[in-house]
Design a protein around this motif. Structure first.
Motif, PDB file in Angstrom:
ATOM      1  N   VAL A 279      46.840 107.395  15.997  1.00 14.93           N
ATOM      2  CA  VAL A 279      45.535 107.700  15.389  1.00 14.93           C
ATOM      3  C   VAL A 279      45.525 109.127  14.842  1.00 14.93           C
ATOM      4  O   VAL A 279      45.133 109.373  13.694  1.00 14.93           O
ATOM      5  CB  VAL A 279      44.407 107.494  16.417  1.00 14.93           C
ATOM      6  N   LEU A 280      46.013 110.073  15.668  1.00 10.72           N
ATOM      7  CA  LEU A 280      46.037 111.470  15.212  1.00 10.72           C
ATOM      8  C   LEU A 280      46.956 111.642  14.010  1.00 10.72           C
ATOM      9  O   LEU A 280      46.620 112.346  13.048  1.00 10.72           O
ATOM     10  CB  LEU A 280      46.505 112.387  16.349  1.00 10.72           C
ATOM     11  N   ALA A 281      48.117 110.975  14.052  1.00 11.19           N
ATOM     12  CA  ALA A 281      49.083 111.129  12.955  1.00 11.19           C
ATOM     13  C   ALA A 281      48.493 110.621  11.647  1.00 11.19           C
ATOM     14  O   ALA A 281      48.549 111.302  10.613  1.00 11.19           O
ATOM     15  CB  ALA A 281      50.367 110.366  13.277  1.00 11.19           C
ATOM     16  N   ILE A 282      47.894 109.440  11.679  1.00 17.01           N
ATOM     17  CA  ILE A 282      47.365 108.871  10.446  1.00 17.01           C
ATOM     18  C   ILE A 282      46.157 109.683   9.967  1.00 17.01           C
ATOM     19  O   ILE A 282      46.024 109.963   8.775  1.00 17.01           O
ATOM     20  CB  ILE A 282      47.008 107.384  10.644  1.00 17.01           C
ATOM     21  N   ALA A 283      45.305 110.095  10.914  1.00 16.29           N
ATOM     22  CA  ALA A 283      44.121 110.861  10.521  1.00 16.29           C
ATOM     23  C   ALA A 283      44.503 112.185   9.868  1.00 16.29           C
ATOM     24  O   ALA A 283      43.974 112.555   8.817  1.00 16.29           O
ATOM     25  CB  ALA A 283      43.221 111.106  11.737  1.00 16.29           C
ATOM     26  N   THR A 284      45.479 112.901  10.482  1.00 18.57           N
ATOM     27  CA  THR A 284      45.860 114.193   9.910  1.00 18.57           C
ATOM     28  C   THR A 284      46.560 114.008   8.562  1.00 18.57           C
ATOM     29  O   THR A 284      46.316 114.746   7.625  1.00 18.57           O
ATOM     30  CB  THR A 284      46.792 114.985  10.841  1.00 18.57           C
ATOM     31  N   ALA A 285      47.407 112.969   8.484  1.00 19.64           N
ATOM     32  CA  ALA A 285      48.115 112.742   7.219  1.00 19.64           C
ATOM     33  C   ALA A 285      47.127 112.348   6.123  1.00 19.64           C
ATOM     34  O   ALA A 285      47.271 112.740   4.968  1.00 19.64           O
ATOM     35  CB  ALA A 285      49.178 111.654   7.385  1.00 19.64           C
ATOM     36  N   TRP A 286      46.101 111.605   6.488  1.00 20.80           N
ATOM     37  CA  TRP A 286      45.157 111.125   5.476  1.00 20.80           C
ATOM     38  C   TRP A 286      44.218 112.237   5.028  1.00 20.80           C
ATOM     39  O   TRP A 286      44.035 112.468   3.839  1.00 20.80           O
ATOM     40  CB  TRP A 286      44.356 109.944   6.025  1.00 20.80           C
TER      41      TRP A 286
END
Lengths: 334, 295
Positions: B113-120
């Motif tokens: 969740v953190l990875a996708i949120a930060t990347a997005w």
């Protein structure tokens, strides 16, 4: 729905800067044009002239950190300020067809998922209805066995088929404006003609407006009512397609017209514009075309000429009226 | 489960033939991968049914049998308290495998969740979250586990929660770069133009296409979690005696090792080693496959 002056899309003094290695670099400079409902505008220029960037700005697809000035208004509303639900409903009305369909479709999902997802999640259409509409549109773009195609993955389809799928899927939400970013460049020549004919027919049937981006001046004038020419991130000329072709006013347009191959007559070597294309950020201070223009004068290098209205369009050249009529010959033999 | 298989990826013919064989989930992991999967499936079955198939009560002490070797149907003999060793190993499989499983699921969930949120989102959100994760990096898993066991109470719950938090930055960092790469793909832009909501694109397309990497990372993480949890139990901060657990058994077997009865520590240690090796070999192969396929 559209603005009082009958314009669907109105781009005024659009300038875009992108962050490159810590500094902002100009990629678009003073781009202005408008498209009425059901009207087709061609956007022509060399690679790197800012055609695609213009389309991406309109579709709100600019990379993070891009700085936009000027206005883009759609049906009277400011596009650059849209957010959330308003942005999504704007995107339902403005669809986009990309150059490379293979890169722009999720490779692991079926064609059916790709085509019906927006309808089902954003427009509340039931699965059966969405599938029926997708099959109907696939038939319209010349894919007869739509049912089978919907079950296939993108890698099972040829480039031409995939581009038709892309066009069909762009039309599914019944947009009022279609942005076509070099939709035929990645296809072979015979397929290009098919796809272009389909796109043109469907547009006229539906009364849909079209922004057609291409580097093929001939193709643009065949499909579009008006054609705009871009050079180094700015619009240099915008005329009705036939006028632009027969009576170019900007030396750059004349060079483009002169450089196209001709089927009649003996030509051993195609005419070319001397020098190499300039990017927006490295363009000379005055007229961006000054260093390659054969009609250049000292005054051309002093100030950037404005986009000036002439009877059927706009041109960005100090000497436009003076050179009128002389350019065609000069361009062909130069 | 669908895996990203781009037609443009140039795979040598030999590799492709290999990739085409085997179970769909394990395709391309080869014979070793399949063997490891069988070992893990066995371990999982023991974890679920171990307590039920144990021939004796794993907690029944009989001090007169302390350190007695193989005897009648007590195939591995007894531990220092005279409890049946085989039954304890079978019963202990549950916490030993369930614990790492919870850790993997939780940290993969947080991390993804953190990875996708930060990347997005990028920008300031990315900077702040990444900085916070860097701070978390500074705390070793064991230290977090000690703090958690003080704040909550010593046990499997505190230990797995602490490990989940400790592992999150590792996962978030690895997956963030994968998410960034996927985010910049053209098909994501095409989906945005279709007017799909960001979370729809993230869950149905971005996240789904990252599954091969997520599965590979999760598998590798399981091995680390198992060893760390065993270490925490060994220190007395994880599973509490007398409950059977492989980590606890390694610890309580210490006295036996010194007295020349190493069976308890050895058997429990062997169980841990076998499962961890199987998980690592499989994870390595899954990871190779995911880079091969998404590059």
């Amino acid at each position: 729905m559209s603005a009082a002056d009958g314009r669907l899309l109105d781009v005024a003094s659009l300038a875009v800067q992108l962050p490159v290695g810590g500094e902002l670099r100009t990629v678009l400079h003073d781009v202005s044009f408008h498209i009425g409902p059901g009207e087709a505008l061609g956007l022509v220029g060399e690679s790197g002239s800012g055609k695609s960037m213009t389309a991406r700005a309109i579709a709100r697809l600019l990379p993070a950190g891009a700085v936009t000035t000027g206005t883009i208004s759609y049906a009277g509303g400011d596009v650059t300020a849209l957010k959330g639900a308003a942005l999504r409903s704007y995107r339902a009305e403005v669809a986009m067809v990309f150059q490379d369909p293979r890169a722009h479709i999720n490779p692991v999902r079926r064609i059916g998922d790709f085509m019906t997802e927006a309808l089902r999640t954003n427009h509340g259409v039931s699965k059966a209805d969405a599938v029926a509409r997708a099959i109907g549109l696939l038939a319209e773009v010349g894919i007869a066995d739509g049912q089978r195609r919907l079950e296939q993955h993108p890698h099972e389809l040829s480039g031409g088929l995939l581009q038709r799928v892309m066009i069909a899927s762009a039309l599914l939400t019944e947009p009022r404006l279609l942005l076509a970013d070099e939709p035929t460049t990645a296809l072979d020549v015979t397929t290009q003609a098919d796809v272009m004919a389909i796109l043109d027919d469907l547009r006229r049937e539906r009364g849909m407006a079209l922004l057609f981006i291409t580097h093929d001046l001939e193709l643009a004038s065949a499909v579009c009512d008006r054609t705009a020419v871009m050079y180094a991130g700015q619009l240099v000329e915008q005329r009705t397609s036939s006028q632009l072709h027969d009576d170019p006013l900007h030396p750059y347009t004349a060079g483009l017209v002169g450089a196209r191959p001709r089927i009649d007559g003996d030509v051993t070597r195609l005419a070319a514009i001397p020098g190499r294309p300039r990017s927006a950020y490295e363009a000379p201070a005055g007229c961006a075309f000054a260093d390659r223009c054969e009609h250049v004068e000292d005054a051309c290098g002093e100030a950037r000429p404005p986009l000036e209205p002439i009877e059927d369009g706009f041109v960005r050249c100090r000497r436009a009226t003076e050179l009128r009529g002389m350019l065609r010959a000069g361009g062909r033999h130069g | 489960m669908s895996l990203v298989e781009l037609p443009t990826t140039a795979v040598p013919p030999a590799r492709r033939r290999l990739a085409g064989r085997g179970l769909p989930l394990l395709r391309g992991t080869g014979l070793v991968g399949h063997l490891c999967a069988i070992v893990l499936l066995g371990a999982l079955l023991v974890a679920v049914f171990g307590a039920a198939i144990a021939p004796h009560d794993p907690d029944l002490t009989n001090l007169s049998f302390a350190f007695v070797g193989r005897f009648q149907d007590h195939y591995l003999g007894f531990d220092s308290q005279g409890r049946d060793l085989l039954s304890r190993l079978l019963a202990g499989a549950r916490t030993s495998i369930l614990g790492p499983l919870v850790v993997v699921l939780l940290s993969m969930l947080f991390g993804t969740v953190l990875a996708i949120a930060t990347a997005w989102k990028g920008g300031r959100f990315d900077t702040i979250v990444s900085a916070a994760l860097d701070v978390l990096f500074a705390f070793p898993a064991i230290v977090l586990a000690i703090i958690a066991s003080v704040v909550i109470e010593p046990g499997l719950k505190a230990a797995s929660l602490a490990l989940s938090v400790a592992y999150t930055p590792y996962i978030a960092r690895v997956l963030r770069s994968a998410a960034l790469r996927e985010r910049s793909r053209d098909y994501i832009a095409a989906l945005e133009v279709q007017g799909l909501r960001a979370w729809v694109i993230c869950v149905r397309h971005l996240g789904r296409n990252m599954l091969p990497i997520i599965v590979a990372q999760g598998t590798i993480l399981f091995g680390y979690a198992m060893v760390d949890l065993a270490a925490i139990s060994f220190l007395g901060l994880g599973v509490q005696p007398p409950q059977a657990d492989w980590g606890v058994m390694v610890a309580t077997g210490q006295s036996g090792v010194l007295q020349g009865y190493p069976m308890e520590s050895l058997c429990a240690g062997l169980c841990i080693v076998v499962v961890v090796i199987a998980v690592n070999l499989l994870g390595e192969r899954l990871s190779d496959r995911s880079t091969l396929v998404t590059r």
